[in-house]
Scaffold this motif. Structure first.
Motif, PDB file in Angstrom:
ATOM      1  N   THR A  48      -8.377   3.023   6.927  1.00 10.32           N
ATOM      2  CA  THR A  48      -9.521   3.186   6.030  1.00 10.32           C
ATOM      3  C   THR A  48     -10.818   2.835   6.741  1.00 10.32           C
ATOM      4  O   THR A  48     -11.816   3.550   6.622  1.00 10.32           O
ATOM      5  CB  THR A  48      -9.343   2.330   4.761  1.00 10.32           C
ATOM      6  N   THR A  73     -10.866   9.206  -3.763  1.00 15.70           N
ATOM      7  CA  THR A  73      -9.541   9.565  -3.259  1.00 15.70           C
ATOM      8  C   THR A  73      -9.056   8.545  -2.241  1.00 15.70           C
ATOM      9  O   THR A  73      -7.905   8.096  -2.294  1.00 15.70           O
ATOM     10  CB  THR A  73      -9.575  10.978  -2.637  1.00 15.70           C
ATOM     11  N   LYS A  74      -9.911   8.170  -1.313  1.00 12.98           N
ATOM     12  CA  LYS A  74      -9.544   7.191  -0.293  1.00 12.98           C
ATOM     13  C   LYS A  74      -9.242   5.840  -0.935  1.00 12.98           C
ATOM     14  O   LYS A  74      -8.275   5.167  -0.557  1.00 12.98           O
ATOM     15  CB  LYS A  74     -10.668   7.071   0.743  1.00 12.98           C
ATOM     16  N   ASN A  76      -8.141   5.291  -3.990  1.00 17.44           N
ATOM     17  CA  ASN A  76      -6.867   5.424  -4.694  1.00 17.44           C
ATOM     18  C   ASN A  76      -5.690   5.379  -3.732  1.00 17.44           C
ATOM     19  O   ASN A  76      -4.657   4.768  -4.033  1.00 17.44           O
ATOM     20  CB  ASN A  76      -6.835   6.712  -5.517  1.00 17.44           C
ATOM     21  N   GLU A  77      -5.823   6.021  -2.572  1.00 17.46           N
ATOM     22  CA  GLU A  77      -4.763   5.988  -1.563  1.00 17.46           C
ATOM     23  C   GLU A  77      -4.525   4.559  -1.091  1.00 17.46           C
ATOM     24  O   GLU A  77      -3.376   4.126  -0.941  1.00 17.46           O
ATOM     25  CB  GLU A  77      -5.131   6.872  -0.365  1.00 17.46           C
ATOM     26  N   ALA A  80      -2.917   2.403  -3.849  1.00 18.64           N
ATOM     27  CA  ALA A  80      -1.525   2.762  -4.105  1.00 18.64           C
ATOM     28  C   ALA A  80      -0.573   2.002  -3.180  1.00 18.64           C
ATOM     29  O   ALA A  80       0.567   1.715  -3.556  1.00 18.64           O
ATOM     30  CB  ALA A  80      -1.332   4.270  -3.937  1.00 18.64           C
TER      31      ALA A  80
END
Length: 90
Positions: A48, A73-74, A76-77, A80
Motif C-alpha cells: 500500500t 478500493t485500496k 477496502n483491500e 479485508a
C-alpha cells in the motif's frame, strides 16, 4: 455508501495514509499474532505504501489526480486483510 464517500481524492488519500500509520504502530504493540499474520500485515502495508508513493510520483509528473474510488478500493483491500487479523488479537 462507505465512510470515504464524499471525502474527495485528497481527503481519501490522507485517510488511507493515516490508516497505514495507525496499523503500523498497532502491530508492534502485540506479540500474540498467529504464525505469518504479522508478516502478512507488514507485506500488505508495504504494498500500500508503494502504491501511494507511485501515485504521488505519477500525479506530480502528470498533474493528474487519483479518484476517491481508487483510494476507497485500496483501503477496502487493505482492511479485508488487516481487520480480521487485528480482531483476533484484541
Amino acid at each position: 455508501m462507505t465512510f470515504l464517500d464524499g471525502l474527495g481524492g485528497p481527503e481519501a488519500k490522507n485517510h488511507l495514509e493515516r490508516y497505514c500509520i495507525v496499523i503500523a504502530s498497532e502491530i508492534h504493540k502485540f506479540n500474540t499474532f498467529e504464525p505469518g499474520d504479522k508478516e502478512m500485515i507488514e507485506t500488505v502495508m508495504q504494498q500500500t505504501k508503494n502504491w501511494l508513493e507511485s501515485i504521488n510520483s505519477y500525479e506530480t509528473m502528470t498533474s493528474s489526480t487519483t479518484s476517491e474510488a481508487e483510494f476507497e478500493t485500496k483501503q477496502n483491500e487493505l482492511e479485508a486483510i488487516v481487520n480480521p487479523i487485528m480482531r483476533r488479537i484484541y
